[in-house]
Design a protein around this motif. Structure first.
Motif, short mmCIF file in Angstrom:
data_model
loop_
_atom_site.label_atom_id
_atom_site.label_comp_id
_atom_site.label_asym_id
_atom_site.label_seq_id
_atom_site.Cartn_x
_atom_site.Cartn_y
_atom_site.Cartn_z
N HIS A 199 18.63 19.14 3.32
CA HIS A 199 18.30 19.96 2.15
C HIS A 199 16.82 19.89 1.84
O HIS A 199 16.19 20.92 1.52
N GLN A 200 16.24 18.71 1.93
CA GLN A 200 14.84 18.54 1.59
C GLN A 200 13.92 19.25 2.59
O GLN A 200 12.96 19.91 2.20
N MET A 201 14.24 19.13 3.87
CA MET A 201 13.32 19.62 4.90
C MET A 201 13.52 21.08 5.25
O MET A 201 12.56 21.78 5.58
N VAL A 202 14.76 21.57 5.24
CA VAL A 202 15.05 22.90 5.76
C VAL A 202 14.86 23.99 4.70
O VAL A 202 14.80 25.18 5.02
N LYS A 203 14.76 23.61 3.44
CA LYS A 203 14.57 24.59 2.37
C LYS A 203 13.39 25.51 2.68
O LYS A 203 12.28 25.06 2.95
N GLY A 204 13.64 26.82 2.68
CA GLY A 204 12.58 27.79 2.92
C GLY A 204 12.22 27.97 4.38
O GLY A 204 11.22 28.64 4.68
N ALA A 205 13.01 27.43 5.31
CA ALA A 205 12.70 27.53 6.74
C ALA A 205 12.82 28.97 7.23
O ALA A 205 13.49 29.81 6.62
N LYS A 206 12.20 29.24 8.35
CA LYS A 206 12.25 30.57 8.97
C LYS A 206 13.59 30.81 9.65
O LYS A 206 14.16 31.91 9.57
N ALA A 207 14.13 29.78 10.32
CA ALA A 207 15.40 29.91 11.03
C ALA A 207 15.87 28.54 11.46
O ALA A 207 15.08 27.59 11.56
N VAL A 208 17.18 28.44 11.73
CA VAL A 208 17.79 27.21 12.24
C VAL A 208 18.66 27.55 13.44
O VAL A 208 19.48 28.48 13.39
N PHE A 209 18.48 26.79 14.51
CA PHE A 209 19.37 26.86 15.67
C PHE A 209 20.08 25.51 15.78
O PHE A 209 19.44 24.48 16.04
N ASN A 210 21.39 25.51 15.54
CA ASN A 210 22.17 24.28 15.53
C ASN A 210 22.96 24.19 16.84
O ASN A 210 23.85 25.00 17.09
N ALA A 211 22.65 23.19 17.66
CA ALA A 211 23.14 23.15 19.04
C ALA A 211 24.50 22.48 19.20
O ALA A 211 24.71 21.68 20.10
N GLU A 212 25.44 22.83 18.30
CA GLU A 212 26.82 22.46 18.57
C GLU A 212 27.24 23.14 19.88
O GLU A 212 26.59 24.09 20.33
N PRO A 213 28.32 22.67 20.52
CA PRO A 213 28.66 23.23 21.83
C PRO A 213 28.97 24.72 21.78
O PRO A 213 29.61 25.20 20.85
N GLY A 214 28.48 25.44 22.81
CA GLY A 214 28.89 26.82 22.96
C GLY A 214 30.38 26.89 23.21
O GLY A 214 30.98 25.98 23.78
N ARG A 215 31.01 27.96 22.74
CA ARG A 215 32.46 28.12 22.92
C ARG A 215 32.80 28.30 24.40
O ARG A 215 31.98 28.76 25.19
N ILE A 216 34.02 27.97 24.79
CA ILE A 216 34.44 28.09 26.19
C ILE A 216 34.37 29.54 26.65
O ILE A 216 34.27 29.83 27.85
N SER A 217 34.41 30.47 25.71
CA SER A 217 34.24 31.90 26.02
C SER A 217 32.81 32.22 26.43
O SER A 217 32.54 33.31 26.93
N GLY A 218 31.89 31.28 26.18
CA GLY A 218 30.47 31.53 26.40
C GLY A 218 29.76 31.99 25.15
O GLY A 218 28.52 32.13 25.14
N ASN A 219 30.49 32.22 24.08
CA ASN A 219 29.90 32.72 22.85
C ASN A 219 29.20 31.62 22.07
O ASN A 219 29.48 30.43 22.24
N VAL A 220 28.31 32.04 21.18
CA VAL A 220 27.75 31.15 20.17
C VAL A 220 28.62 31.26 18.93
O VAL A 220 29.56 32.07 18.87
N VAL A 221 28.32 30.46 17.92
CA VAL A 221 29.11 30.46 16.69
C VAL A 221 28.30 31.14 15.59
O VAL A 221 27.20 30.69 15.25
N SER A 222 28.85 32.23 15.07
CA SER A 222 28.14 33.01 14.06
C SER A 222 28.73 32.84 12.67
O SER A 222 28.19 33.35 11.69
N ALA A 223 29.86 32.13 12.57
CA ALA A 223 30.48 31.86 11.27
C ALA A 223 31.45 30.69 11.41
O ALA A 223 32.06 30.52 12.47
N ARG A 224 31.57 29.90 10.36
CA ARG A 224 32.46 28.75 10.35
C ARG A 224 33.13 28.64 8.99
O ARG A 224 32.56 29.04 7.98
N LYS A 225 34.30 28.04 8.99
CA LYS A 225 34.90 27.66 7.73
C LYS A 225 34.10 26.52 7.12
O LYS A 225 33.45 25.74 7.83
N GLY A 226 34.17 26.43 5.80
CA GLY A 226 33.72 25.24 5.12
C GLY A 226 34.89 24.30 4.97
O GLY A 226 36.05 24.69 5.14
N GLY A 227 34.61 23.06 4.65
CA GLY A 227 35.69 22.10 4.49
C GLY A 227 35.31 20.99 3.54
O GLY A 227 34.13 20.68 3.38
N ALA A 228 36.33 20.41 2.91
CA ALA A 228 36.09 19.29 2.00
C ALA A 228 37.23 18.28 2.16
O ALA A 228 38.37 18.64 2.46
#
Length: 405
Positions: free
Chosen positions: A184-213
Protein backbone atom coordinates in the motif's frame (compact mmCIF):
# COMPACT_ATOMS: atom_id res chain seq x y z
CA UNK A 1 18.72 8.23 -29.41
CA UNK A 2 19.69 8.26 -25.76
CA UNK A 3 17.59 9.78 -23.02
CA UNK A 4 18.61 13.17 -21.81
CA UNK A 5 18.03 14.11 -18.19
CA UNK A 6 14.69 15.85 -17.90
CA UNK A 7 13.69 14.83 -21.44
CA UNK A 8 12.02 11.42 -21.63
CA UNK A 9 12.49 9.59 -24.92
CA UNK A 10 9.47 9.47 -27.19
CA UNK A 11 7.62 6.18 -26.75
CA UNK A 12 8.07 5.15 -30.40
CA UNK A 13 11.83 5.62 -30.24
CA UNK A 14 12.05 2.92 -27.59
CA UNK A 15 11.02 0.15 -30.00
CA UNK A 16 14.58 -0.69 -31.16
CA UNK A 17 15.65 -1.02 -27.53
CA UNK A 18 12.75 -3.42 -26.93
CA UNK A 19 14.14 -5.60 -29.71
CA UNK A 20 17.59 -5.60 -28.10
CA UNK A 21 16.01 -6.44 -24.75
CA UNK A 22 14.11 -9.41 -26.17
CA UNK A 23 17.17 -10.66 -28.06
CA UNK A 24 19.20 -10.71 -24.84
CA UNK A 25 16.45 -12.46 -22.90
CA UNK A 26 16.32 -15.13 -25.63
CA UNK A 27 19.86 -16.14 -24.60
CA UNK A 28 18.97 -16.54 -20.92
CA UNK A 29 16.81 -19.70 -20.84
CA UNK A 30 19.48 -21.91 -19.27
CA UNK A 31 20.27 -19.25 -16.66
CA UNK A 32 16.58 -18.86 -15.84
CA UNK A 33 16.16 -22.60 -15.29
CA UNK A 34 19.31 -22.76 -13.17
CA UNK A 35 18.02 -19.92 -10.98
CA UNK A 36 14.64 -21.62 -10.72
CA UNK A 37 16.24 -24.84 -9.49
CA UNK A 38 18.18 -22.99 -6.79
CA UNK A 39 15.10 -21.06 -5.68
CA UNK A 40 12.81 -24.11 -5.57
CA UNK A 41 15.44 -25.92 -3.54
CA UNK A 42 15.21 -23.21 -0.89
CA UNK A 43 12.36 -24.10 1.48
CA UNK A 44 10.21 -21.02 2.12
CA UNK A 45 6.97 -21.87 3.90
CA UNK A 46 5.02 -18.78 4.95
CA UNK A 47 5.75 -19.44 8.65
CA UNK A 48 9.45 -20.16 8.04
CA UNK A 49 10.83 -16.63 8.17
CA UNK A 50 14.42 -17.84 7.90
CA UNK A 51 13.63 -19.79 4.74
CA UNK A 52 11.59 -17.00 3.13
CA UNK A 53 14.42 -14.57 3.82
CA UNK A 54 16.97 -17.03 2.42
CA UNK A 55 14.97 -17.14 -0.82
CA UNK A 56 15.01 -13.35 -0.89
CA UNK A 57 18.75 -13.11 -0.36
CA UNK A 58 19.28 -15.58 -3.20
CA UNK A 59 17.24 -13.33 -5.49
CA UNK A 60 19.08 -10.25 -4.25
CA UNK A 61 22.41 -11.88 -5.12
CA UNK A 62 21.31 -12.26 -8.76
CA UNK A 63 20.15 -8.65 -8.96
CA UNK A 64 23.04 -7.04 -7.12
CA UNK A 65 25.49 -8.88 -9.39
CA UNK A 66 24.11 -6.70 -12.18
CA UNK A 67 24.28 -3.51 -10.12
CA UNK A 68 20.57 -3.37 -9.26
CA UNK A 69 19.92 -1.69 -5.92
CA UNK A 70 18.22 -3.92 -3.33
CA UNK A 71 16.50 -2.55 -0.23
CA UNK A 72 15.08 -4.60 2.64
CA UNK A 73 11.91 -3.78 4.55
CA UNK A 74 12.04 -5.61 7.88
CA UNK A 75 8.97 -7.57 8.96
CA UNK A 76 8.42 -8.79 12.51
CA UNK A 77 6.84 -12.17 11.88
CA UNK A 78 6.99 -12.94 8.16
CA UNK A 79 9.69 -12.77 5.54
CA UNK A 80 11.21 -9.35 4.99
CA UNK A 81 10.06 -7.50 1.87
CA UNK A 82 12.69 -7.17 -0.86
CA UNK A 83 12.61 -4.03 -3.00
CA UNK A 84 14.78 -3.95 -6.14
CA UNK A 85 15.04 -0.61 -7.95
CA UNK A 86 16.07 0.68 -11.33
CA UNK A 87 15.54 4.41 -10.99
CA UNK A 88 14.93 7.01 -13.68
CA UNK A 89 17.03 10.16 -13.66
CA UNK A 90 14.74 12.79 -15.05
CA UNK A 91 12.96 15.15 -12.78
CA UNK A 92 14.41 13.72 -9.60
CA UNK A 93 12.38 16.16 -7.51
CA UNK A 94 9.14 14.90 -9.06
CA UNK A 95 9.94 11.45 -10.48
CA UNK A 96 7.39 9.86 -12.81
CA UNK A 97 5.21 7.06 -11.43
CA UNK A 98 7.00 3.72 -11.24
CA UNK A 99 6.11 0.40 -12.83
CA UNK A 100 6.16 -2.55 -10.42
CA UNK A 101 6.87 -6.22 -10.98
CA UNK A 102 5.59 -8.14 -7.98
CA UNK A 103 5.58 -11.58 -6.44
CA UNK A 104 5.64 -13.53 -3.19
CA UNK A 105 8.48 -15.74 -1.98
CA UNK A 106 6.49 -17.86 0.47
CA UNK A 107 4.93 -21.22 -0.38
CA UNK A 108 2.36 -23.47 1.28
CA UNK A 109 4.78 -26.39 1.60
CA UNK A 110 6.22 -27.28 5.05
CA UNK A 111 9.85 -26.76 5.89
CA UNK A 112 11.81 -29.86 4.92
CA UNK A 113 9.78 -30.62 1.79
CA UNK A 114 12.82 -30.34 -0.47
CA UNK A 115 14.51 -33.18 1.43
CA UNK A 116 12.08 -35.62 -0.15
CA UNK A 117 10.80 -33.66 -3.17
CA UNK A 118 13.39 -31.28 -4.54
CA UNK A 119 13.45 -29.62 -7.97
CA UNK A 120 13.24 -32.10 -10.82
CA UNK A 121 12.42 -31.97 -14.51
CA UNK A 122 11.23 -34.16 -17.33
CA UNK A 123 12.24 -32.50 -20.56
CA UNK A 124 10.81 -28.97 -20.45
CA UNK A 125 8.49 -29.61 -17.51
CA UNK A 126 9.80 -28.76 -14.04
CA UNK A 127 8.47 -30.04 -10.73
CA UNK A 128 8.99 -29.09 -7.10
CA UNK A 129 7.44 -27.17 -4.19
CA UNK A 130 6.44 -23.72 -5.38
CA UNK A 131 7.87 -24.23 -8.87
CA UNK A 132 4.82 -22.50 -10.38
CA UNK A 133 3.36 -20.63 -7.39
CA UNK A 134 5.37 -18.65 -7.68
CA UNK A 135 9.09 -19.21 -7.84
CA UNK A 136 9.18 -19.31 -11.63
CA UNK A 137 7.40 -15.94 -11.60
CA UNK A 138 10.01 -14.56 -9.21
CA UNK A 139 12.78 -15.68 -11.55
CA UNK A 140 10.92 -14.13 -14.49
CA UNK A 141 10.67 -10.79 -12.69
CA UNK A 142 14.35 -10.88 -11.77
CA UNK A 143 15.28 -11.42 -15.42
CA UNK A 144 12.96 -8.59 -16.48
CA UNK A 145 14.95 -6.33 -14.16
CA UNK A 146 18.27 -7.80 -15.30
CA UNK A 147 17.26 -7.27 -18.92
CA UNK A 148 16.36 -3.63 -18.35
CA UNK A 149 19.63 -3.12 -16.53
CA UNK A 150 21.42 -4.75 -19.49
CA UNK A 151 19.92 -2.08 -21.77
CA UNK A 152 21.21 0.69 -19.54
CA UNK A 153 24.71 -0.79 -19.41
CA UNK A 154 25.14 -1.96 -22.99
CA UNK A 155 23.16 0.45 -25.18
CA UNK A 156 22.91 4.23 -25.51
CA UNK A 157 19.41 4.33 -23.96
CA UNK A 158 20.93 6.18 -21.01
CA UNK A 159 18.09 5.66 -18.54
CA UNK A 160 14.59 4.24 -18.47
CA UNK A 161 11.64 6.61 -18.96
CA UNK A 162 10.32 5.77 -15.49
CA UNK A 163 11.49 3.83 -12.44
CA UNK A 164 10.95 0.07 -12.51
CA UNK A 165 10.68 -1.60 -9.11
CA UNK A 166 10.61 -5.23 -8.06
CA UNK A 167 8.59 -5.79 -4.88
CA UNK A 168 8.86 -9.29 -3.41
CA UNK A 169 6.89 -10.09 -0.26
CA UNK A 170 6.97 -13.10 2.06
CA UNK A 171 3.45 -13.73 3.34
CA UNK A 172 0.92 -13.74 0.48
CA UNK A 173 -0.10 -17.35 1.00
CA UNK A 174 -1.42 -16.44 4.47
CA UNK A 175 -3.20 -13.26 3.39
CA UNK A 176 -0.30 -10.75 3.34
CA UNK A 177 -0.84 -9.68 6.97
CA UNK A 178 2.39 -7.63 7.01
CA UNK A 179 3.40 -7.34 3.37
CA UNK A 180 0.17 -5.58 2.43
CA UNK A 181 1.26 -2.45 4.30
CA UNK A 182 4.47 -2.18 2.28
CA UNK A 183 2.50 -2.74 -0.92
CA UNK A 184 0.00 0.00 0.00
CA UNK A 185 2.77 2.42 0.89
CA UNK A 186 4.93 1.85 -2.18
CA UNK A 187 2.48 1.10 -4.99
CA UNK A 188 0.12 4.03 -4.38
CA UNK A 189 0.03 6.15 -7.53
CA UNK A 190 2.08 3.66 -9.59
CA UNK A 191 1.92 3.58 -13.38
CA UNK A 192 1.25 -0.17 -13.59
CA UNK A 193 1.74 -3.50 -11.81
CA UNK A 194 2.66 -6.85 -13.32
CA UNK A 195 2.10 -9.62 -10.76
CA UNK A 196 3.89 -12.81 -11.81
CA UNK A 197 1.55 -15.42 -10.39
CA UNK A 198 1.62 -18.51 -12.65
CA UNK A 199 0.14 -18.24 -16.11
CA UNK A 200 -2.95 -20.41 -16.53
CA UNK A 201 -2.54 -23.85 -18.13
CA UNK A 202 -4.53 -22.41 -21.05
CA UNK A 203 -1.63 -20.01 -21.60
CA UNK A 204 -3.74 -17.06 -20.51
CA UNK A 205 -2.86 -14.35 -18.03
CA UNK A 206 -5.22 -13.44 -15.18
CA UNK A 207 -7.30 -10.33 -15.77
CA UNK A 208 -9.70 -10.70 -12.82
CA UNK A 209 -9.85 -12.56 -9.51
CA UNK A 210 -12.25 -13.08 -6.70
CA UNK A 211 -11.53 -11.38 -3.43
CA UNK A 212 -11.50 -13.42 -0.27
CA UNK A 213 -11.57 -13.08 3.49
CA UNK A 214 -10.96 -15.41 6.41
CA UNK A 215 -12.86 -15.02 9.67
CA UNK A 216 -12.47 -16.48 13.16
CA UNK A 217 -15.72 -17.07 15.04
CA UNK A 218 -15.63 -17.59 18.81
CA UNK A 219 -18.67 -18.77 20.78
CA UNK A 220 -18.92 -18.74 24.58
CA UNK A 221 -21.54 -20.81 26.43
CA UNK A 222 -21.86 -22.43 29.83
CA UNK A 223 -20.67 -25.88 30.85
CA UNK A 224 -22.92 -28.39 32.59
CA UNK A 225 -23.04 -32.14 33.08
CA UNK A 226 -25.09 -33.47 30.18
CA UNK A 227 -26.79 -36.10 32.37
CA UNK A 228 -27.06 -34.54 35.83
CA UNK A 229 -27.96 -30.91 35.10
CA UNK A 230 -28.24 -30.51 31.33
CA UNK A 231 -30.68 -27.60 31.66
CA UNK A 232 -28.10 -25.53 33.55
CA UNK A 233 -25.81 -25.47 30.51
CA UNK A 234 -25.77 -23.36 27.37
CA UNK A 235 -24.17 -25.13 24.40
CA UNK A 236 -21.65 -23.12 22.42
CA UNK A 237 -21.54 -25.93 19.84
CA UNK A 238 -25.31 -25.85 19.48
CA UNK A 239 -25.25 -22.12 18.83
CA UNK A 240 -22.35 -22.48 16.42
CA UNK A 241 -24.29 -25.09 14.43
CA UNK A 242 -27.15 -22.62 13.98
CA UNK A 243 -24.70 -19.87 12.98
CA UNK A 244 -22.99 -22.11 10.41
CA UNK A 245 -26.30 -22.99 8.78
CA UNK A 246 -27.11 -19.32 8.25
CA UNK A 247 -23.59 -18.45 7.08
CA UNK A 248 -23.69 -21.16 4.43
CA UNK A 249 -27.02 -19.74 3.35
CA UNK A 250 -25.18 -16.63 2.11
CA UNK A 251 -23.69 -18.62 -0.78
CA UNK A 252 -25.08 -17.51 -4.13
CA UNK A 253 -23.48 -19.23 -7.12
CA UNK A 254 -25.17 -16.89 -9.60
CA UNK A 255 -23.49 -13.81 -8.12
CA UNK A 256 -20.24 -15.61 -7.29
CA UNK A 257 -20.44 -15.14 -3.51
CA UNK A 258 -19.52 -18.26 -1.54
CA UNK A 259 -19.12 -19.01 2.16
CA UNK A 260 -17.50 -22.04 3.72
CA UNK A 261 -16.88 -22.96 7.35
CA UNK A 262 -13.96 -25.32 6.87
CA UNK A 263 -12.73 -25.72 10.45
CA UNK A 264 -14.57 -26.13 13.75
CA UNK A 265 -13.51 -27.08 17.26
CA UNK A 266 -14.88 -26.88 20.78
CA UNK A 267 -16.26 -28.58 23.82
CA UNK A 268 -14.70 -30.49 26.70
CA UNK A 269 -16.16 -33.99 26.46
CA UNK A 270 -19.16 -35.79 25.01
CA UNK A 271 -20.93 -35.72 28.41
CA UNK A 272 -20.39 -31.99 28.98
CA UNK A 273 -22.52 -29.21 27.51
CA UNK A 274 -19.94 -27.32 25.45
CA UNK A 275 -18.76 -24.07 27.08
CA UNK A 276 -16.89 -22.87 23.98
CA UNK A 277 -16.54 -23.42 20.26
CA UNK A 278 -14.60 -21.83 17.40
CA UNK A 279 -14.83 -21.89 13.64
CA UNK A 280 -12.95 -20.55 10.62
CA UNK A 281 -15.01 -19.13 7.78
CA UNK A 282 -13.86 -18.50 4.20
CA UNK A 283 -15.70 -15.87 2.13
CA UNK A 284 -15.25 -15.23 -1.61
CA UNK A 285 -16.67 -12.36 -3.70
CA UNK A 286 -16.25 -10.70 -7.08
CA UNK A 287 -16.85 -7.01 -6.32
CA UNK A 288 -16.08 -4.59 -3.51
CA UNK A 289 -19.82 -4.04 -3.04
CA UNK A 290 -20.35 -7.77 -2.49
CA UNK A 291 -17.48 -7.77 -0.02
CA UNK A 292 -19.03 -4.99 2.08
CA UNK A 293 -22.52 -6.51 2.01
CA UNK A 294 -21.32 -10.01 2.90
CA UNK A 295 -19.16 -8.80 5.77
CA UNK A 296 -22.10 -6.90 7.25
CA UNK A 297 -24.32 -9.98 6.94
CA UNK A 298 -21.71 -12.20 8.58
CA UNK A 299 -21.37 -9.88 11.55
CA UNK A 300 -25.15 -9.71 11.96
CA UNK A 301 -25.57 -13.50 11.76
CA UNK A 302 -22.81 -14.22 14.27
CA UNK A 303 -23.83 -11.61 16.81
CA UNK A 304 -27.58 -12.37 16.77
CA UNK A 305 -28.50 -14.08 20.11
CA UNK A 306 -29.71 -17.66 19.60
CA UNK A 307 -29.44 -19.54 22.88
CA UNK A 308 -29.76 -17.95 26.31
CA UNK A 309 -26.38 -17.71 27.96
CA UNK A 310 -24.39 -17.95 24.70
CA UNK A 311 -22.49 -15.08 23.04
CA UNK A 312 -20.56 -15.08 19.79
CA UNK A 313 -18.00 -12.78 18.17
CA UNK A 314 -16.34 -12.66 14.77
CA UNK A 315 -13.13 -11.03 13.56
CA UNK A 316 -11.45 -10.76 10.17
CA UNK A 317 -8.17 -12.68 10.11
CA UNK A 318 -7.17 -11.70 6.58
CA UNK A 319 -8.81 -10.19 3.51
CA UNK A 320 -8.02 -9.65 -0.16
CA UNK A 321 -9.90 -7.13 -2.24
CA UNK A 322 -11.22 -8.47 -5.54
CA UNK A 323 -9.19 -7.87 -8.68
CA UNK A 324 -11.89 -6.44 -10.93
CA UNK A 325 -11.60 -6.73 -14.71
CA UNK A 326 -11.95 -2.98 -15.21
CA UNK A 327 -8.51 -2.52 -13.63
CA UNK A 328 -6.76 -4.77 -16.18
CA UNK A 329 -8.46 -3.85 -19.46
CA UNK A 330 -5.97 -1.37 -20.89
CA UNK A 331 -2.90 -3.16 -19.55
CA UNK A 332 -4.13 -6.50 -20.88
CA UNK A 333 -4.62 -5.02 -24.35
CA UNK A 334 -1.10 -3.58 -24.29
CA UNK A 335 0.37 -6.91 -23.09
CA UNK A 336 -1.53 -8.79 -25.81
CA UNK A 337 -0.01 -6.53 -28.47
CA UNK A 338 3.50 -7.26 -27.23
CA UNK A 339 2.82 -10.99 -26.95
CA UNK A 340 1.48 -11.02 -30.51
CA UNK A 341 4.66 -9.32 -31.72
CA UNK A 342 6.62 -12.14 -30.05
CA UNK A 343 4.60 -14.84 -31.76
CA UNK A 344 2.05 -15.98 -29.22
CA UNK A 345 -1.55 -15.13 -28.42
CA UNK A 346 -2.97 -14.70 -24.95
CA UNK A 347 -6.32 -13.85 -23.40
CA UNK A 348 -7.35 -12.60 -19.99
CA UNK A 349 -8.92 -15.16 -17.66
CA UNK A 350 -10.96 -14.98 -14.46
CA UNK A 351 -10.03 -17.15 -11.48
CA UNK A 352 -11.56 -17.69 -8.05
CA UNK A 353 -8.23 -17.57 -6.24
CA UNK A 354 -6.96 -14.42 -4.51
CA UNK A 355 -3.63 -12.62 -4.90
CA UNK A 356 -1.91 -9.34 -4.11
CA UNK A 357 -3.26 -8.10 -7.46
CA UNK A 358 -6.46 -7.41 -5.53
CA UNK A 359 -4.55 -5.05 -3.24
CA UNK A 360 -2.94 -3.05 -6.04
CA UNK A 361 -6.03 -2.89 -8.27
CA UNK A 362 -8.20 -1.73 -5.35
CA UNK A 363 -5.84 1.25 -5.05
CA UNK A 364 -6.70 2.29 -8.60
CA UNK A 365 -3.44 1.05 -10.13
CA UNK A 366 -3.70 -0.72 -13.54
CA UNK A 367 -2.76 -4.32 -12.79
CA UNK A 368 -2.19 -7.55 -14.69
CA UNK A 369 -1.78 -10.88 -12.91
CA UNK A 370 -0.70 -14.38 -13.93
CA UNK A 371 2.21 -13.02 -15.99
CA UNK A 372 4.57 -15.75 -14.81
CA UNK A 373 5.50 -18.87 -16.80
CA UNK A 374 2.63 -21.29 -17.37
CA UNK A 375 2.02 -23.64 -14.46
CA UNK A 376 -0.51 -26.10 -13.10
CA UNK A 377 -1.49 -28.18 -10.04
CA UNK A 378 -0.46 -25.41 -7.65
CA UNK A 379 -0.40 -26.28 -3.93
CA UNK A 380 -0.08 -30.02 -4.68
CA UNK A 381 2.73 -32.54 -4.91
CA UNK A 382 2.24 -32.54 -8.68
CA UNK A 383 2.84 -28.79 -9.11
CA UNK A 384 4.58 -28.10 -12.41
CA UNK A 385 5.98 -25.34 -14.61
CA UNK A 386 6.26 -25.43 -18.40
CA UNK A 387 9.82 -24.28 -18.95
CA UNK A 388 9.34 -23.60 -22.65
CA UNK A 389 7.13 -20.63 -21.71
CA UNK A 390 9.85 -18.99 -19.61
CA UNK A 391 11.60 -16.87 -22.23
CA UNK A 392 8.55 -15.75 -24.19
CA UNK A 393 6.61 -14.64 -21.12
CA UNK A 394 9.66 -12.84 -19.70
CA UNK A 395 10.04 -11.03 -23.02
CA UNK A 396 6.35 -10.11 -23.03
CA UNK A 397 6.53 -8.48 -19.57
CA UNK A 398 9.81 -6.73 -20.28
CA UNK A 399 8.63 -5.39 -23.63
CA UNK A 400 5.28 -4.35 -22.17
CA UNK A 401 7.08 -2.33 -19.50
CA UNK A 402 9.53 -0.62 -21.81
CA UNK A 403 6.84 0.35 -24.32
CA UNK A 404 4.17 1.44 -21.86
CA UNK A 405 2.51 4.58 -23.26
Amino acid sequence: MSLEEGKPMDHQLLAPYADVLCEWLATQEDAMIECLEDLVNTDSNSYDKEGVDAAGHLMASWLEADGIECIWHKMENSGDVLEARIDSVFDKKNPPPAVFVMGHRDTVFPKGTIETRAFSREGMTAFGPGVADMKSGLVLNCFVLKGLQHLIRHTDIGELPFPVVGLFTGDEEIGSPEGRYVIHQMVKGAKAVFNAEPGRISGNVVSARKGGASFEIKVKGKAAHSGVNHSDGASAIGALALIISELHGLTDYETGVTTNVGLISGGMSSNTVAPDATARLDLRYITQEQMSEAMASIQSIVETPRIDGVTATVKVVSAFSPFEASMSESLLMHYQQQAQSLGFSVEGEFTGGCSDAGLTSSMGVPTLCGTGPVGAKMHTDGELCLLDTFVSRTQAVAKSILLLP
